[in-house]
Design a protein around this motif. Structure first.
Motif, short mmCIF file in Angstrom:
data_model
loop_
_atom_site.label_atom_id
_atom_site.label_comp_id
_atom_site.label_asym_id
_atom_site.label_seq_id
_atom_site.Cartn_x
_atom_site.Cartn_y
_atom_site.Cartn_z
N CYS A 189 -4.46 -23.99 -17.29
CA CYS A 189 -4.88 -24.52 -18.54
C CYS A 189 -3.58 -24.09 -19.37
CB CYS A 189 -6.21 -23.95 -18.99
SG CYS A 189 -6.81 -24.02 -20.99
N LEU A 190 -3.21 -25.12 -19.64
CA LEU A 190 -1.70 -24.35 -20.12
C LEU A 190 -2.05 -24.80 -21.84
CD1 LEU A 190 0.37 -23.02 -19.94
CD2 LEU A 190 1.90 -24.69 -18.77
N MET A 191 -1.43 -24.13 -23.12
CA MET A 191 -1.38 -24.38 -24.12
C MET A 191 -0.51 -24.82 -24.49
SD MET A 191 -4.24 -23.76 -27.37
CE MET A 191 -5.36 -24.04 -26.75
N LEU A 192 0.14 -25.72 -25.44
CA LEU A 192 1.42 -25.61 -26.13
C LEU A 192 1.91 -25.76 -27.23
CD1 LEU A 192 3.55 -26.28 -22.86
CD2 LEU A 192 3.36 -24.59 -23.33
N ASN A 193 1.75 -25.33 -28.40
CA ASN A 193 1.41 -25.45 -30.12
C ASN A 193 3.06 -25.46 -29.71
OD1 ASN A 193 -1.78 -25.55 -29.42
ND2 ASN A 193 -1.52 -23.25 -29.63
#
Length: 604
Positions: free
Chosen positions: A172-176
């Motif tokens: 679960c990767l969140m790239l902002n």
């Protein structure tokens, strides 16, 4: 006998398919302060702004009527990943809470509990209600990371995916992505053009950019918009780098992608407001095997408060309940949810700590906005006041009555506003007092009151007595009495972070490494261990890696209690210009209570 054999074969086939079914990964990509209609497929009037976002749209289901709940960053993102409105998740502004104060689960908790490896880059403290939050990996150092560099986003994706593979978990990767949040590409503090090492693949000129209808067409405004649109293109470059990295990882076909912006552009009448362009977001979801590539949803109103329940539904993770939002996974499967006819929005506090509460309800056709703080004299401050565009509007207002009226509205607002977004998406003509719109306004007012009751909004009684100036001013006196100074807010955030850090268990191990290494020579790493008595003796793996994160050598030592163990490595002549050390308690990352990795160390 044959029947028994067939049953056994059937059971074996089912068992085999269950083992073969690989859990889907989740990749969340957000942009920062980007208006929906800046994206090509969402009607950008500027050609070639977002080729990579458009490419993603061609693989996804694209929502034309999706909205964020809030028009500024930290509250907006916390709605997304808590499934709760700000008055219920208690992140109404930019103040952190302590770990103990958080009494509800968020995305990171739920995904970890479901066996996912969680990672994030940028907007780290803005994406959870308290900080530091125990992500499995935080990519880059917040505040010091060059998050405006497009290529770095591909590297960040690779880092997160490889770390999850080593942990043998789905990710679960969140790239902002940091763009197009200010500072814009090559724009200085006073709007002047300055050198910028992170050049987008295309730079737009003031002459070619479109001017939104809610802003005046002026050379100063056009110049700032050219910096903005160039930053949008740089954000798009980052999206392209992420998608390429995902493809190269081999996980592309098994990864759900969710893409959106946290709110509209950081210019007047967009960011920190609740207008149509403040909250409309370019939501795209690519769910392999489920969503139809290149499809468009023109039917349902979608709110970002629904994202977390939807994610859990998509990944078949049990919901803990207690959400304000509801899943729209059925829509992703091609089904209809006829109740999705409106979204609710709210604003409470800006980054400066000023509390100017607003509520809004929007359908496809109409938006109604309630601003109880407005009394004709109180001035709303915010993130867009210091922009070149806002400063120029104030200059133009001295000789232009129309712009003067816009600035007056920008500063003071009015109690109630209503706009027909089909014909006036720029919110230029307030229809609140028009008799022909009375029925429509009354319908939305009733919907807002019902929503306030359902969500236990503390502004309910003020809304019910909105025509009473004394009631509204009493609310504002209470809010202003609680308002913290800049210094007090900074101290409160520091105290919350310190309290959260104090609640973290003591580190079992740490690595003391040399500042530099020399190729062809030995290097000694000091392993500091602090094991509680009930942990007993444990193996600890200390690993030497190259700058590309590839393992060179691993050594195992036994440790118990508190102490220091020296571990010596031969640094290969071919190691390259950087090396990394890693430590892991136990024998593998699957069952370790702690693992860590140092920053790259220069090699001479």
């Amino acid at each position: 006998m044959i029947r028994v054999l067939l049953c056994l074969l059937s059971s074996f086939a089912l068992l085999h398919s269950s083992f073969a079914a690989k859990p889907q990964n989740l990749l969340i990509i957000t942009t920062d302060d980007m208006s929906c209609d800046s994206v090509g497929v969402y009607g950008s009037k500027l050609k070639d702004t977002t080729p990579n976002m458009d490419k993603l749209a061609a693989q996804s289901l694209r929502f034309n009527y999706a909205h964020t709940v809030v028009g500024n960053c930290m509250p907006s993102r916390n709605v997304m990943w808590s499934g709760k409105y700000p008055h219920n998740n208690r992140v109404e502004g930019f103040r952190a809470m302590t770990k103990n104060e958080k009494d509800y689960p968020v995305l990171g908790d739920l995904m970890k509990d479901a066996g996912y490896f969680t990672g994030i880059r940028h907007k780290v403290s803005h994406s959870t209600p308290y900080s530091p939050f125990p992500w499995d990996i935080v990519i880059g150092e917040e505040g010091r990371d060059d998050a405006k560099n497009p290529e770095s986003w591909g590297k960040a994706a690779t880092t997160g995916i490889e770390a999850a593979k080593k942990a043998e978990k789905p990710f679960c990767l969140m790239l902002n992505i940091a763009d197009p949040h200010k500072p814009f590409y090559a724009e200085g503090n006073k709007g002047n053009t300055v050198p910028d090492k992170n050049v987008p693949s295309r730079v737009f000129t003031p002459e070619e950019v479109p001017v939104p209808g809610f802003l005046p067409d002026d050379p100063v405004v056009r110049k700032e918009l050219s910096h903005y649109y160039s930053s949008v293109r740089r954000a798009d470059d980052g999206v392209g780098a992420i998608l390429a990295a995902l493809k190269a990882s081999g996980e592309d076909e098994n990864t759900i992608i969710i893409f959106l912006s946290d709110h509209g552009m950081p210019l007047p009448f967009a960011k920190t407001q609740l207008y149509h362009h403040s909250t409309r977001t370019p939501l795209m979801i690519r769910w392999p095997g489920v969503t139809k590539p290149g499809s468009v949803d023109d039917e349902h109103m979608i709110s970002t408060v629904d994202l977390l329940p939807t994610i859990l539904d998509m990944l078949k993770i049990a919901s803990p309940g207690g959400f304000d939002g509801t899943s729209f996974a059925a829509v992703l499967k091609g089904e209809k949810q006829p109740e999705r006819t409106m979204v609710f929005k709210e604003h409470n506090e800006n980054a400066g700590g000023q509390n100017t509460p607003m509520r809004a309800v929007q359908t496809k056709d109409f938006v109604y906005i309630f601003s109880p703080w407005s009394n004709g004299t109180r001035v709303m401050s915010g993130a867009t006041n210091g922009t070149s565009t806002c400063r120029q509007m104030r200059v133009l207002a001295k000789t232009n009555e129309q712009i003067a009226a816009r600035i007056d509205l920008f500063d003071h607002r009015v109690l109630e506003e209503a706009y027909d977004v089909r014909y006036d998406a720029d919110a230029l003509t307030n229809l609140i007092a028009k008799p022909e719109n009375a029925t429509q306004v009354a319908t939305l007012e009733k919907a807002m009151e019902d929503w306030m009751v359902k969500t236990k909004d503390p502004l309910l009684e003020v809304f019910r007595h909105r025509s009473d100036v004394a009631v509204r001013e009493k609310l504002m006196q209470q809010l202003e009495g609680k308002q913290l100074t800049k210094k007090e807010r900074a101290e409160a955030n520091r105290a919350a972070k310190k309290a959260s850090e104090a609640e973290k268990p003591a580190a079992l191990i740490s690595l003391e490494v040399p500042e530099t290494l020399t190729a062809g020579q030995k290097a000694t790493v000091k392993l500091h261990h602090n094991f509680p008595a009930d942990l007993g003796e444990k193996p600890v793996q200390v690993t030497l890696k190259g700058g590309n994160n590839a393992r060179i050598e691993r050594k195992e030592v036994k440790a118990s209690g508190t102490g220091v163990i020296e571990v010596t490595f031969d640094i290969p002549a071919t190691v390259g210009d950087k090396a990394i050390f890693a430590g892991l308690v136990g024998t593998s990352i699957k069952d370790t209570p702690m693992h860590l990795q140092t920053k790259p160390i220069p090699v001479k």
